[in-house]
Enzyme design. Structure first.
Site, mmCIF file in Angstrom:
data_model
loop_
_atom_site.group_PDB
_atom_site.id
_atom_site.type_symbol
_atom_site.label_atom_id
_atom_site.label_comp_id
_atom_site.label_asym_id
_atom_site.label_seq_id
_atom_site.Cartn_x
_atom_site.Cartn_y
_atom_site.Cartn_z
ATOM 1 N N HIS A 20 6.419 29.414 -3.089
ATOM 2 C CA HIS A 20 6.222 28.353 -1.868
ATOM 3 C C HIS A 20 7.563 27.762 -1.629
ATOM 4 O O HIS A 20 7.873 26.987 -0.842
ATOM 5 C CB HIS A 20 5.169 27.199 -2.235
ATOM 6 C CG HIS A 20 5.569 26.580 -3.485
ATOM 7 N ND1 HIS A 20 5.695 27.153 -4.950
ATOM 8 C CD2 HIS A 20 6.043 25.177 -3.617
ATOM 9 C CE1 HIS A 20 6.221 26.082 -5.759
ATOM 10 N NE2 HIS A 20 6.456 25.127 -5.161
ATOM 11 N N ASP A 21 8.536 28.143 -2.528
ATOM 12 C CA ASP A 21 9.840 27.204 -2.350
ATOM 13 C C ASP A 21 10.821 28.567 -1.599
ATOM 14 O O ASP A 21 12.050 28.242 -1.578
ATOM 15 C CB ASP A 21 10.509 27.173 -3.843
ATOM 16 C CG ASP A 21 9.958 25.752 -4.259
ATOM 17 O OD1 ASP A 21 9.862 25.589 -5.585
ATOM 18 O OD2 ASP A 21 9.162 25.079 -3.360
ATOM 19 N N ASP A 52 6.437 22.389 -13.499
ATOM 20 C CA ASP A 52 7.450 22.107 -12.442
ATOM 21 C C ASP A 52 8.792 21.519 -13.187
ATOM 22 O O ASP A 52 9.002 20.620 -13.974
ATOM 23 C CB ASP A 52 6.886 21.123 -11.518
ATOM 24 C CG ASP A 52 7.964 20.824 -10.183
ATOM 25 O OD1 ASP A 52 7.709 22.040 -9.744
ATOM 26 O OD2 ASP A 52 8.409 19.880 -10.032
HETATM 27 O O1 TEU Z 1 11.162 23.112 -7.289
HETATM 28 C C1 TEU Z 1 12.243 22.992 -8.077
HETATM 29 C C2 TEU Z 1 13.405 23.400 -7.440
HETATM 30 O O2 TEU Z 1 14.657 23.837 -7.921
HETATM 31 C C3 TEU Z 1 13.373 23.694 -6.031
HETATM 32 O O3 TEU Z 1 14.332 22.741 -5.600
HETATM 33 C C4 TEU Z 1 13.898 25.009 -5.458
HETATM 34 O O4 TEU Z 1 14.652 25.562 -6.444
HETATM 35 C C5 TEU Z 1 14.281 24.725 -4.121
HETATM 36 O O5 TEU Z 1 13.356 23.993 -3.505
HETATM 37 C C6 TEU Z 1 14.577 26.125 -3.457
HETATM 38 O O6 TEU Z 1 14.991 25.783 -2.230
HETATM 39 C C7 TEU Z 1 10.246 22.742 -7.931
HETATM 40 C C8 TEU Z 1 8.842 22.701 -6.770
HETATM 41 O O7 TEU Z 1 8.501 24.094 -6.741
HETATM 42 C C9 TEU Z 1 9.346 22.480 -5.494
HETATM 43 O O8 TEU Z 1 8.189 22.687 -4.525
HETATM 44 C C10 TEU Z 1 9.363 20.950 -5.718
HETATM 45 O O9 TEU Z 1 9.882 20.454 -4.349
HETATM 46 C C11 TEU Z 1 10.263 20.459 -6.692
HETATM 47 O O10 TEU Z 1 10.221 21.154 -7.888
HETATM 48 C C12 TEU Z 1 10.264 19.063 -6.817
HETATM 49 O O11 TEU Z 1 8.980 18.877 -7.385
#
Ligand code: TEU
Ligand code: CA
Length: 559
Positions: A329-330, A199
């Protein structure tokens, strides 16, 4: 180019909270995943990537870890996890774990110790600084809105958190911290896992001095990415991690790297670099973000998509390795973002899958993508759960933003909860995800869009065939990519070449009927074969000139 199992694999990402609930508490869990392993085996995926299942207060749904060597209570027990690993391996699939080591939860014992006193042995596991003129140590903004610093009364100092204030950043300058993390990673690998997704791993090295970011617009806080993305010691840390941990196992590693460039990715993934196998880049995920960032939505263009994907295909060819993804998931659901989630949902889902899976790299399928799940459009902010969304709304309300309708439209298009509504298994209550009260509402279209229906209809089987083709044709894994018809405004077409064999991949990205003309230099083939298509094709060997249907995709093999 060296042959590797992780180059020939297809990965399926599970976000456990929303995948399948086995005990009726409305929250997905490990036993729920166990009950769906045969479904994943039927799909044909080789590797399962589990989003975090470690102990967590769930401020950021598990991306805030309070015990790296225990399973989150809501997801089950370590015995459940060990049974899951055993059953995954019994089905000749592999399991990689999501590792969040840029930060921990503020409820992790290390942070509880660190905040107790300035001379605590764990103080320097995290990044503490004195305030400046009674305010934060610098002007950095958190990825989840507001300042990236939080003042801690106990010792009168601030700690850095690039994400939520319950996610304090680790101090990677501290060799004791690095050693403790490597020991934990080794502990998981010795349990038999097959690798890690790491991550925001390119955030771990911060610029010494943590300087202010330029602030020409005089904003309260500004994103300081230039001081922690691909930072000064990142390659040193990853090479140390490889030497101390990864080098001892036959595993797969993928680094999530917001802001990574192709030049940096060659350094991260080059086989002679001994760092990572592949990275998740974000350039294609930012094509619909304006200058104001993610929530400043703008239309993406096919030209930009061609430019970005072609640059990544060519830059890493024979010098690194690509991951291939359009969902996770993002991110919002690809069929709503890049396809059509109404009249042509199935056709566009299959077209986008063809577009992605025929490229060079390791494809990642995100749960529900294989049945064409779509974005959700909850009418009330009360239905949203994601801290990134809720913090942004709170900030907009505090800034007295008038047009909350515009904010809701941005959430509908880009919010992370689009990917986090429960997987829609069937058309029963709660889409078969739970018998209890779900933690987040189910997408109202679950009666139309669900696995049971998809198992009758072709989206699932189309994905299954794409995965099988990757096993049958070496050219899909190892062939070189070349864009064709680069100026066509509706068709994305490219070739893959291996020896005297070519694949021609043709994707109509719109609800239109453009004419595809095969470039002259490709007409010198002797044999032609239609490999896959998302519509019934009457003239299977007609490729020279054809009118495409809306969102039509075809792949031809020419020899
Ligand atoms: O996401 C990293 C990240 O850059 C996120 O901010 C993403 O780009 C953004 O949410 C897009 O809208 C990782 C994980 O995948 C995310 O679920 C976590 O919230 C984040 O790191 C913190 O651990
Ligand atoms: Ca449950």
């Amino acid at each position: 180019m060296e042959r590797k199992w992780w180059k020939e694999s297809v990965v399926y990402q599970i976000y456990p909270r929303s995948f399948m609930d086995s005990n009726g508490d409305g929250i997905g869990d490990l036993r729920g995943i166990l009950s769906k392993l045969d479904y994943l085996k039927e799909l044909g995926v080789d590797v399962i990537w589990l989003s975090p299942v470690y102990q967590s207060p769930n401020d950021d749904n598990g991306y805030d870890i309070s015990d790296y060597q225990a399973i989150m209570d809501e997801f089950g027990t370590m015995q459940d996890w060990e049974r899951l690993l055993e059953e995954v391996h019994r089905r000749e699939m592999k399991l990689i774990m999501d590792l969040v080591i840029n930060h921990s939860s503020d409820e992790h014992p290390w942070f509880m110790e660190s905040r107790r006193s300035k001379d605590n042995p764990y103080r320097d596991f995290y990044i503490w600084r004195q305030g400046r003129n009674g305010a934060e140590p610098n002007n950095w903004e958190s990825c989840f809105s507001g300042s990236a610093w939080h003042f801690d009364e106990a010792t009168g100092e601030y700690y850095l958190h690039l994400f939520s204030k319950k996610q304090p950043d680790f101090n990677w300058e501290n060799p004791d911290l690095r050693r403790a993390l490597y020991d934990m990673m080794t502990w998981w690998l010795d349990k038999g896992i097959d690798g890690f997704r790491l991550d925001v791993i390119n955030f771990i090295s911060k610029e010494p001095g943590l300087p202010d970011a330029p602030n020409r617009e005089g904003k309260k806080y500004v994103f300081g990415g230039q001081y922690f993305i691909n930072g000064p010691r990142i390659h040193e840390f990853l090479q140390e991690m490889h030497k101390e941990v990864f080098s001892k196992y036959d595993i797969m590693t993928v680094g999530e790297m917001p802001g990574v460039t192709t030049e940096e990715a060659i350094l991260y993934t080059g086989e002679d670099r001994h760092e990572l196998n592949m990275v998740f880049q974000f350039e294609h995920m930012d094509l619909d973000s304006g200058p104001g960032g993610k929530w400043d939505v703008k239309p993406w263009t096919l030209k930009d998509l061609k430019t970005v994907m072609t640059r990544w295909q060519k830059a890493l060819e024979n010098r690194g390795w690509n991951s291939l993804y359009l969902n996770n998931h993002d991110q919002p659901r690809m069929v709503s973002r890049f396809g059509d989630d109404t009249a042509y949902r199935e056709e566009s889902a299959k077209m986008l899958a063809t577009f992605l899976h025929m490229m060079q790299g390791t494809p990642f399928i995100y749960q529900g993508e294989e049945i064409g799940m779509t974005n959700v459009r909850f009418s009330s902010i009360e239905d949203y759960r994601d801290i990134e969304t809720l913090n942004m709304v709170r900030e907009k309300v505090m800034e007295n933003v008038e047009d909350m309708g515009k904010v809701m439209r941005a959430i509908h298009m880009k919010g992370r909860d689009n990917a986090r509504t429960p997987v829609q298994w069937d058309d029963t209550k709660h889409a078969g995800f739970t018998t209890g009260t779900r933690w987040i509402s189910v997408n109202p279209n679950y009666k139309e869009v669900n696995v049971k229906k998809a198992l009758l209809n072709p989206v699932f089987y189309y994905y299954k065939k794409l995965i099988q083709l990757r096993k049958q044709h070496e050219i899909i894994v190892y062939g070189s990519y070349d864009l064709i018809l680069e100026n066509h405004e509706q068709i994305y077409a490219y070739t893959r070449t291996l020896g005297n064999e070519k694949f021609v991949v043709i994707c109509n990205f719109f609800n239109s009927t453009p004419c595809f003309e095969l470039p002259a230099y490709l007409k010198s083939y002797k044999e032609i074969e239609l490999v896959i298509a998302n519509y019934e094709v009457d003239s299977a060997n007609e490729i020279e000139s054809m009118v495409l249907k809306p969102f039509e995709a075809r792949v031809y093999r020419l020899v």
